[in-house]
Design a protein around this motif. Structure first.
Motif, PDB file in Angstrom:
ATOM      1  N   UNK A 188      -2.502 -80.347  83.322  1.00  0.00           N
ATOM      2  CA  UNK A 188      -2.125 -79.529  84.474  1.00  0.00           C
ATOM      3  C   UNK A 188      -1.606 -80.432  85.582  1.00  0.00           C
ATOM      4  N   UNK A 189      -0.578 -79.960  86.258  1.00  0.00           N
ATOM      5  CA  UNK A 189      -0.060 -80.689  87.415  1.00  0.00           C
ATOM      6  C   UNK A 189       0.470 -79.667  88.416  1.00  0.00           C
ATOM      7  N   UNK A 190       0.834 -80.150  89.585  1.00  0.00           N
ATOM      8  CA  UNK A 190       1.253 -79.257  90.673  1.00  0.00           C
ATOM      9  C   UNK A 190       2.601 -79.718  91.212  1.00  0.00           C
ATOM     10  N   UNK A 191       3.406 -78.739  91.640  1.00  0.00           N
ATOM     11  CA  UNK A 191       4.696 -79.015  92.267  1.00  0.00           C
ATOM     12  C   UNK A 191       4.652 -78.502  93.697  1.00  0.00           C
ATOM     13  N   UNK A 192       5.734 -78.693  94.435  1.00  0.00           N
ATOM     14  CA  UNK A 192       5.767 -78.307  95.842  1.00  0.00           C
ATOM     15  C   UNK A 192       5.960 -76.811  96.029  1.00  0.00           C
ATOM     16  N   UNK A 193       6.624 -76.160  95.051  1.00  0.00           N
ATOM     17  CA  UNK A 193       6.866 -74.731  95.222  1.00  0.00           C
ATOM     18  C   UNK A 193       7.051 -74.078  93.854  1.00  0.00           C
ATOM     19  N   UNK A 194       7.088 -72.771  93.842  1.00  0.00           N
ATOM     20  CA  UNK A 194       7.233 -71.989  92.614  1.00  0.00           C
ATOM     21  C   UNK A 194       8.627 -72.162  92.030  1.00  0.00           C
ATOM     22  N   UNK A 195       9.590 -72.311  92.874  1.00  0.00           N
ATOM     23  CA  UNK A 195      10.980 -72.452  92.405  1.00  0.00           C
ATOM     24  C   UNK A 195      11.135 -73.665  91.483  1.00  0.00           C
ATOM     25  N   UNK A 196      10.452 -74.753  91.851  1.00  0.00           N
ATOM     26  CA  UNK A 196      10.510 -75.955  91.008  1.00  0.00           C
ATOM     27  C   UNK A 196       9.876 -75.691  89.660  1.00  0.00           C
ATOM     28  N   UNK A 197       8.757 -74.973  89.645  1.00  0.00           N
ATOM     29  CA  UNK A 197       8.093 -74.644  88.391  1.00  0.00           C
ATOM     30  C   UNK A 197       8.978 -73.757  87.511  1.00  0.00           C
TER      31      UNK A 197
END
Length: 303
Positions: free
Chosen positions: A103-112
């Motif tokens: 699991x990892x995290x990005x800055x926003x949903x758009x990037x995901x």
């Protein structure tokens, strides 16, 4: 990508050729199509997620905030069972059930969403590549194979023709050499035959002269013998002239002996010359036979 040279080229070619181009590029170009995204793990460490045709790779950042070349964690597409995201969290589920989800995290949903669409696209290309070539790609490969075969046949044909020309030229040069050799032998045999004929003519003339001389000497010897017999008869009739006749008889006997000796020598010389004439004629026949064989070979070569 459409504004790049590669993208413009992919727009101008057909779908089958596009697929073939991408497959070849993914197999042979290590960095082709790699896209990096800045992510964070659950501890907040800055990392880089690389998405390419081979799979996913997690890379640490260097001092200049650029992805390092060596991946820290890699997920080949063959080991990825599922990918999903929830808000800013992205989840990679491995095929191995014993392995934990990453699991990892990005800055926003758009990037995901972008990462998700890109993963689906690359995974689809990976699946197609391992399922086998499409009909279009197979047709292109078959066409390329046939073209390669055709060119190879043309090269083989040209090489065969070149070798045939070289062999024909070699045979021609060999025949010309043999022809020149036979012509030289023919001239030599002709010269030898001419010399033999001339020698035979000379010997024949000598034999004729020797026979005539021998006949003449034999005639003289016969005449001397007859004269000697006549003188002997006269000596018996005339006793008074016996002494003189004896002297004359002795001279006549000497002359007769000399004539007989010369006749014998002439006969011997005539016999020797006849033998030389026979030998010369034998050599002449051999020379004619040799010339006939060379002439026959010469005719075969000319044909």
């Amino acid at each position: 990508m459409p504004n790049t040279p590669v993208g413009q080229m992919l727009i101008e070619i057909g779908n089958g050729q596009k697929m073939q181009y991408l497959i070849v590029a993914q197999k042979n170009l290590n960095m082709f199509g790699v896209n990096y995204f800045f992510i964070q793990n659950k501890r907040g460490t800055e990392l880089a997620l690389g998405v390419d045709a081979c799979g996913l790779q997690i890379t640490e950042m260097d001092n200049q905030q650029k992805p390092k070349q060596n991946a820290k964690i890699a997920f080949p597409w063959s080991e990825v069972k599922n990918i999903s995201f929830q808000d800013k969290k992205f989840i990679i589920k491995p095929v191995n059930e014993k392995s934990e989800d990453f699991k990892f995290f990005t800055k926003n949903v758009r990037t995901n969403k972008l990462i998700h669409r890109m993963c689906i696209g690359y995974h689809d290309l990976y699946s197609r590549r391992h399922k086998g070539d499409s009909l279009v790609v197979q047709a292109l490969k078959q066409q390329a194979k046939e073209e390669k075969k055709r060119k190879q046949l043309e090269r083989d044909k040209l090489e065969k023709e070149r070798r045939a020309k070289e062999e024909a030229l070699r045979q021609r040069e060999e025949l010309e050499f043999r022809l020149r050799k036979f012509e030289a032998q023919s001239r030599k045999a002709n010269d030898k035959l001419q010399r033999s004929e001339e020698a035979a003519e000379i010997l024949e003339e000598k034999v004729k002269m020797a026979e005539e001389e021998a006949n003449l000497l034999a005639k003289k010897a016969t005449e001397a013998q007859q004269e000697m017999n006549r003188m002997r008869q006269e000596a018996l009739k005339n006793t008074e002239e016996n002494q003189l006749l004896k002297m004359r008889l002795k001279d006549v006997e000497d002359s007769a002996h000399r004539a007989a000796s010369q006749a014998e020598i002439g006969a011997t010389e005539a016999y020797r010359l006849k033998q030389e004439l026979n030998n010369a004629r034998e050599r002449e026949r051999d020379a004619r036979g040799q010339l006939r064989e060379i002439t026959q070979c010469h005719g075969v070569l000319k044909r």
